[in-house]
Scaffold this motif. Structure first.
Motif, short mmCIF file in Angstrom:
data_model
loop_
_atom_site.label_atom_id
_atom_site.label_comp_id
_atom_site.label_asym_id
_atom_site.label_seq_id
_atom_site.Cartn_x
_atom_site.Cartn_y
_atom_site.Cartn_z
N VAL A 234 15.83 30.67 3.84
CA VAL A 234 15.96 29.69 4.85
C VAL A 234 14.43 28.79 4.02
N VAL B 162 21.09 23.51 5.40
CA VAL B 162 20.87 24.93 5.66
C VAL B 162 22.17 25.74 6.37
N LEU C 183 23.18 27.74 3.55
CA LEU C 183 22.80 28.87 3.11
C LEU C 183 23.24 29.79 4.17
#
Length: 469
Positions: free
Chosen positions: A348, A316, A319
């Motif tokens: 996400v 995450v 990202l």
């Protein structure tokens, strides 16, 4: 001017380029890449069997001269018009009628013989007793000494046999007239290699072709690592309907067992020509690492929540720095991430939801019985990275069933086993509670802890007795 020459055994009311009830001609980017990598401007080429028009045009534009050998009369006329300005001829008929003196302008033979569709469709229904080995011998007799051969062959027992449940696919088509077993290519990779060696070829390069000869998206010399992922994607894309087993997982599992090359839908054999390891070039990423999806699925299957809680936040965070890939097209290399394929325009939660959907589609074991739908599993994964997924009303459409029938049955068996264990625990708990309630210590404790309730019950009994009197 290109001419169409009838040599005997031609099929007058038939088309392999535009079939009504038969498989189409050989085609695909991998076939085009192979031809581009192996043909030169000085080559004289014989293109034998049905090849897509775009492949014929590409070969004609690349070499000195090209002759075509097809069995369909309508196809021959169409290709003759297509190659009107090209040096070469179109021969229409069966390969057993194609004699050495039929070719013209090629001296003592061709530099390259191309049969990416295989040899089965080089004869018509009126040709009997002409085996695959005979066809190979007839064609290779047309090669110059030291000439090059590009040959395709379909696998009689490939991934299609493992994943395709449609019984109508096994019904004979118009082109499947009764033929001797020897008329078909040898079944299996090793017998094919043996047949080539028997015919006098050696030092061949073999490619595993996915998903088929008529739709050759990729061809690789080794189905391992990221090449296996590319092959699995090609097979899964071809089998989008109901399947016996999840095509994507079947290919990856076969690759892990070292069997994916032998189970490939088809093969290319290249003899006497240099060619790249992967066709088309650039589809298989280079470098170390593992597909993030496989890393996470392994953790799910083994209840390794420590790995999940460590990897999900890291992914995450990647990202958040501009990464734009879901776990199925992101490579994890140590603690670094890199994109494998095209970027995906998802947030996400969208990336995590895509992974949850694919995990449930594959029938992968889940460590949390409650996470039986994409939203619940997405929310649990997102919570590991400190992300709260908004609650949604439950919809029956949220329930995901594994793609393959085998995975569905395994999931049903697992859920039935979990339900049986849960029922047994519930019965045991109920019996334990009932026994506790009947015990003297429980009644004494109940009386001590609830005196008002006990006094009230006794007063009710006394009042009932008084009324009765």
């Amino acid at each position: 001017m290109t001419r169409s020459n009838l040599i005997g055994g031609e099929m007058l009311n038939w088309s392999d380029l535009r079939p009504g009830d038969a498989r189409p001609a050989a085609a695909g980017p991998a076939a085009g890449a192979l031809l581009a990598a192996t043909l030169t401007a000085d080559d004289t080429v014989l293109l034998a069997g049905p090849h897509a028009v775009e492949l014929v045009s590409a070969v004609a534009a690349q070499v000195a001269s090209v002759d075509l050998l097809v069995r369909s009369a309508p196809d021959a006329e169409e290709l003759a018009e297509l190659l009107d300005d090209v040096k070469g001829q179109v021969f229409c008929g069966s390969v057993d009628r194609f004699a050495a003196d039929d070719k013209s302008g090629v001296g003592d033979g061709y530099d390259v013989l191309v049969a990416l569709d295989g040899l089965e469709r080089l004869v018509g229904p009126d040709t009997a007793g002409f085996s695959w080995a005979d066809g190979l011998a007839r064609l290779t007799g047309l090669l110059k000494p030291g000439g090059r051969l590009l040959l395709g062959a379909t696998n009689a027992f490939g991934f299609e046999r493992l994943v395709q449940p449609d019984i109508t696919a096994a019904l004979p088509r118009d082109e499947d007239w009764g033929r001797d077993v020897a008329d078909r290519a040898p079944a299996g990779f090793k017998p094919l290699v043996t047949a080539l060696r028997t015919a006098g070829f050696d030092n061949e390069v073999a490619y595993a072709v996915f998903p088929s000869l008529v739709q050759a998206e990729v061809a690789v010399t080794s189905v391992e690592g990221f090449a296996a992922v590319v092959a699995a994607r090609a097979v899964a894309a071809r089998n989008e309907g109901p399947v016996l087993m999840d095509p994507y997982r079947v290919v990856l599992d076969a690759a892990a067992a070292g069997l994916a090359f032998e189970l490939a839908p088809a093969w290319y054999f290249v003899v006497g020509a240099a060619a790249p390891a992967t066709l088309p070039e650039g589809v298989v990423p280079e470098g170390e690492g593992v597909l993030l999806e496989e890393h996470l699925l392994t953790a799910l299957r083994s209840d390794d929540q420590a790995t999940l809680r460590r990897t999900i936040p890291s992914y995450v965070a990647w990202l958040g720095t501009g990464g734009a890939g879901s776990p199925d097209n992101v490579i994890l290399d140590g603690s670094a991430y890199r994109l494998f394929g095209d970027a995906q325009e998802l947030d996400v939660v969208g990336h995590l939801r895509r992974f949850a959907q694919r995990a449930l589609d594959s029938g992968s074991r889940q460590p949390w019985p409650a996470a039986a739908d994409p939203h619940a599993l997405t929310a649990r994964l997102a919570a590991m990275a400190g992300i709260t997924v908004p609650e949604q009303e439950f919809s029956p459409d949220e329930v995901v069933r594994p793609r393959g029938s085998a995975e569905q049955l395994a999931t049903v068996a697992r859920l039935a086993d979990e339900l049986a264990h849960a029922s047994a625990r519930a019965i045991l708990f109920e019996g334990t509670v009932s026994g506790i309630r009947r015990s003297r210590p429980y009644r004494v404790g109940h009386a001590v802890l609830n005196p008002a309730r006990v006094i009230r019950r006794r007063l009710k009994r006394v009042l009932r007795k008084v009324r009765r009197r």
